[in-house]
Write a protein that holds these residues in place. Sequence first.
Motif, mmCIF file in Angstrom:
data_model
loop_
_atom_site.group_PDB
_atom_site.id
_atom_site.type_symbol
_atom_site.label_atom_id
_atom_site.label_comp_id
_atom_site.label_asym_id
_atom_site.label_seq_id
_atom_site.Cartn_x
_atom_site.Cartn_y
_atom_site.Cartn_z
ATOM 1 N N ILE C 108 0.867 -1.178 0.000
ATOM 2 C CA ILE C 108 0.000 0.000 0.000
ATOM 3 C C ILE C 108 0.901 1.225 0.000
ATOM 4 O O ILE C 108 1.864 1.269 0.755
ATOM 5 N N ALA C 128 -3.351 -0.550 -2.860
ATOM 6 C CA ALA C 128 -4.155 0.564 -2.348
ATOM 7 C C ALA C 128 -3.275 1.787 -2.221
ATOM 8 O O ALA C 128 -2.058 1.682 -2.055
ATOM 9 N N ALA C 130 -3.224 5.239 0.153
ATOM 10 C CA ALA C 130 -3.804 5.942 1.286
ATOM 11 C C ALA C 130 -3.137 7.297 1.427
ATOM 12 O O ALA C 130 -1.974 7.462 1.044
ATOM 13 N N GLN C 135 -6.115 5.819 7.366
ATOM 14 C CA GLN C 135 -6.654 4.990 6.274
ATOM 15 C C GLN C 135 -5.922 3.648 6.195
ATOM 16 O O GLN C 135 -6.515 2.618 5.890
ATOM 17 N N THR C 139 -7.577 -0.026 6.648
ATOM 18 C CA THR C 139 -7.362 -1.105 5.674
ATOM 19 C C THR C 139 -6.892 -2.374 6.374
ATOM 20 O O THR C 139 -7.402 -3.470 6.114
ATOM 21 N N TYR C 142 -9.723 -3.944 8.257
ATOM 22 C CA TYR C 142 -10.626 -4.651 7.338
ATOM 23 C C TYR C 142 -10.033 -5.993 6.898
ATOM 24 O O TYR C 142 -10.704 -7.032 6.930
ATOM 25 N N GLY E 46 -13.044 -0.518 -0.044
ATOM 26 C CA GLY E 46 -12.127 0.581 -0.334
ATOM 27 C C GLY E 46 -12.700 1.954 -0.056
ATOM 28 O O GLY E 46 -12.021 2.956 -0.283
ATOM 29 N N LEU E 49 -10.922 4.809 1.694
ATOM 30 C CA LEU E 49 -9.780 5.439 1.020
ATOM 31 C C LEU E 49 -10.208 6.621 0.157
ATOM 32 O O LEU E 49 -9.400 7.196 -0.579
ATOM 33 N N LYS E 61 -11.099 -0.329 -6.367
ATOM 34 C CA LYS E 61 -10.440 -0.112 -5.081
ATOM 35 C C LYS E 61 -10.827 -1.191 -4.070
ATOM 36 O O LYS E 61 -9.970 -1.716 -3.341
ATOM 37 N N SER E 62 -12.104 -1.516 -4.034
ATOM 38 C CA SER E 62 -12.545 -2.529 -3.074
ATOM 39 C C SER E 62 -11.965 -3.901 -3.412
ATOM 40 O O SER E 62 -11.536 -4.645 -2.526
ATOM 41 N N VAL E 65 -8.340 -4.004 -2.244
ATOM 42 C CA VAL E 65 -8.220 -4.145 -0.787
ATOM 43 C C VAL E 65 -8.560 -5.590 -0.397
ATOM 44 O O VAL E 65 -7.866 -6.204 0.414
#
Lengths: 146, 146, 146, 146, 146, 146, 146, 146
Positions: C108, C128, C130, C135, C139, C142, E46, E49, E61-62, E65
Amino acid sequence: MAFTVYLSGEIHTDWRDQIIEGVKQAGFDVCFTSAVTNHDASDAAGDHLGEESENFWRDHKSAKVNAIRTKTLIEKSDLVIVRFGDKYKQWNAAFDAGYCAALGKPFITLHAEDIVHPLKEVDAAALAWATTPDQVVETIKYVLNA
Amino acid sequence: MAFTVYLSGEIHTDWRDQIIEGVKQAGFDVCFTSAVTNHDASDAAGDHLGEESENFWRDHKSAKVNAIRTKTLIEKSDLVIVRFGDKYKQWNAAFDAGYCAALGKPFITLHAEDIVHPLKEVDAAALAWATTPDQVVETIKYVLNA
Amino acid sequence: MAFTVYLSGEIHTDWRDQIIEGVKQAGFDVCFTSAVTNHDASDAAGDHLGEESENFWRDHKSAKVNAIRTKTLIEKSDLVIVRFGDKYKQWNAAFDAGYCAALGKPFITLHAEDIVHPLKEVDAAALAWATTPDQVVETIKYVLNA
Amino acid sequence: MAFTVYLSGEIHTDWRDQIIEGVKQAGFDVCFTSAVTNHDASDAAGDHLGEESENFWRDHKSAKVNAIRTKTLIEKSDLVIVRFGDKYKQWNAAFDAGYCAALGKPFITLHAEDIVHPLKEVDAAALAWATTPDQVVETIKYVLNA
Amino acid sequence: MAFTVYLSGEIHTDWRDQIIEGVKQAGFDVCFTSAVTNHDASDAAGDHLGEESENFWRDHKSAKVNAIRTKTLIEKSDLVIVRFGDKYKQWNAAFDAGYCAALGKPFITLHAEDIVHPLKEVDAAALAWATTPDQVVETIKYVLNA
Amino acid sequence: MAFTVYLSGEIHTDWRDQIIEGVKQAGFDVCFTSAVTNHDASDAAGDHLGEESENFWRDHKSAKVNAIRTKTLIEKSDLVIVRFGDKYKQWNAAFDAGYCAALGKPFITLHAEDIVHPLKEVDAAALAWATTPDQVVETIKYVLNA
Amino acid sequence: MAFTVYLSGEIHTDWRDQIIEGVKQAGFDVCFTSAVTNHDASDAAGDHLGEESENFWRDHKSAKVNAIRTKTLIEKSDLVIVRFGDKYKQWNAAFDAGYCAALGKPFITLHAEDIVHPLKEVDAAALAWATTPDQVVETIKYVLNA
Amino acid sequence: MAFTVYLSGEIHTDWRDQIIEGVKQAGFDVCFTSAVTNHDASDAAGDHLGEESENFWRDHKSAKVNAIRTKTLIEKSDLVIVRFGDKYKQWNAAFDAGYCAALGKPFITLHAEDIVHPLKEVDAAALAWATTPDQVVETIKYVLNA
């Protein structure tokens, strides 16, 4: 089949020429490669990148420039011959053998019988041990026989 | 972090003990490994599999039995120290260095200044060159500093 | 699951602490690693191996000693955060990102919007982007949610 | 031997031409490759896939289209030259260097002495550091000398 | 032996629970992992973000992630179960199967007989095809039987 | 440069021909490969090895015979185009995409906008998403521009 | 060090027990693994996935279910012992040996002298040849000696 | 496409010739390779490296010289055919199959139905099982159909 043989190690006798000539006379199309075998040129390989006052760094730079060549050629070869003569430390030859072993690259050692004991780890990872260039030629001829 | 250091090469001085002791005194939890360092035991590693009349094959069998240990330990280590002393051929040490280089395994060489030139290919692939066990200890301490 | 995050890049702000603290407060058991982040110590990492008169070689030795640590930690990590601040060249951060990309190691990026354009190749290989440590924390939370 | 050199980095001076011309004049058959070096074309590499209102996504698409080319060419090359000029962030160059390092692909850095310190991690993984295109030419000539 | 099973695919029935419960009742110590199976959370992975106006980029994005999690978990697993239900496209399940195939990671497909034909390429790379969670449990029990 | 593109997925429209023709007209020397795209021949690929009474095993044998071709061609390609049409399950296309992702092989998806959501995991691993064969042609032309 | 030994091959004599017992009596902490060695259970490994009318497919399903176990255990082991008895074809043992050879996984063969000739390719890739379980025990004891 | 097929196993019938001739008559440009198939020459492959009094070591040397050829040819091939006849142990054929399996190299087995059971592990890893050379020819023709 296309076949490439890298010739590693001792640079003070004509073993490379004997193998190349022997294979050629047998009519096989083999590509032979090796490090730069001119000792002075090899030691000076990095000099054009700037002078060094310390021997260690001069050697370091030259060894790395040589590695650009040797690493690539070893990885592209199908077979490596690693020659140990009766003089000098020849740690670079043993280093090449270890490199081949880790890659799973087939290699043959070429050395006299009196150094069998200190070379036992190297020989153990090799696919053959030869004592004369002619034996190497015979092996290559056998391997390439259609 | 858990960290394993393989100690390769010379078996006639106490450099291994110095490194192990130095790191221990610094309070780091490092796992040290190495080949069997008893010379006679190492040479006889394959004898229990049957006697050999030829020296080459006795060495061959022992070297392969030793390889079961060394190959695994090198591959499991995070760092390898390769020691070259002032005696013997020590081709197995250079072989281990080449093996590390091909694997991308970090290694440090430990040797005196007078053999810098014949070791230039080995040093060129190393991440550090030390001349004393204490320097190796310092390097490990630095590397493991949280 | 056990999870290790390597924190690469800028060393002049407390983004590492913010991420570590945020993840900790969320109750996750994450192991965070990084290069030695003390600038002076890092620059002097190779000094104990002998003084150098040339800046290039002093830097070279220190960078290689640091590589023993960083290479191993990146390869052992599950995720890498690569932080680019608003000062300095930070080529080592981009180098780490390229290293991760070649290994297929998820990373990331963490940087402000005004450097999106020069970082486009790096961001393109990241999983990703950030702009704040928070953020990144979100992440990680999650990703680790059971 | 067939040899391919990928030229990575700065696009505002004619260093690529100097190297290509120098090697050509020396009579070597080297294949040179690189990213698309037209800055505007490179930034617009993804535009034909649909317009983007956000700069980040326009850059993202273009960087990925460029990666189709650069990733493949780097992996197919035998040697990479990574050039850092005196302007811009050039993170893509450092990213390419990291990519090479992880692949074990030999690379040479080409940059002035005044940025030795911020490039120390990159140089530490390189097999040579050159300050002029001519030095790169000399290195390639040496490496390819039969 | 320690054993990790990744459960990939359909999220609308309780097949994961059935497998986990069945293996647990059999007394085996298996670690089960999977993607985030909450559909809404997964689609929003995501969002923290930054908001996206384009659906494609929100999804992009999702998905990335989520990939931080799934890629790592698949690579760390010993066995993957890939479930195809009777609804939706489920291309992510087939994608995971292809990912496993390229890694040489053993996987079992779990699907009804009526979709045998469109899944033939996926099944051909699998080490087993099951039609019920109970069959998967039986397979895991067999595999782990000491 | 020599460049090989594997065309994976849907076999009911002429998208392959459009891409091949477009690249040819642009004067590029690209080698295009794909699975056997004759549906009946593909389903019967294993029939010559003996009849099967069970559909599953007939499919199984044919899918494996096809895999001899597709696995090799994908691994030898420089770029893969993965096409999803508006009919059928097309799990083999998603499987190929996952295979590419694990190998680090660049791939481009080609599909309409209305299936962006179920393809988000596949698109996230792709280096580009195109909606028309012409966009793929443009991308290839850009990538191959000297 | 933690050490795992996979025991491959013949299931009609108690050689596994002899090795396990011998190593245990020597006080070493070795983890031994193997395929399911109950012949009938192994042949029926896939039966719970549905009956087959053709012997080939029953065998096929069972062999693949067994592969979930054996492939994983071989890859996780540090050393493999491959035993050839005096009965049956035992092609699975030779298959395991070839699998180990390609992975670079150390293996020892265990067989009587009268089958040395047909096993020469297998023995050539092994790191040792033993004729009795006791010799294997001795080898493991040597290898694990601190 | 260029395609190379390695023919492994039984050397006492003319199955190799049948396959080579069948593919040739179909007009395909396939390169066929194999081990040295002259039994006496193969057994004597290492004799030129020095006589051995022990059968084991004569076999050992010859097997390793043969491995220089076979290992390279298998790794360079696109497809391997592994033939089991009705005589002899043929462990080298099963060894080659295991080698292919670990490399992910596609292979087809060629053997009669009466040895399906002892070959189940080998067949399970193969992409096809043929009982006649003609079926192998048909498979290759299908695979290479443009």
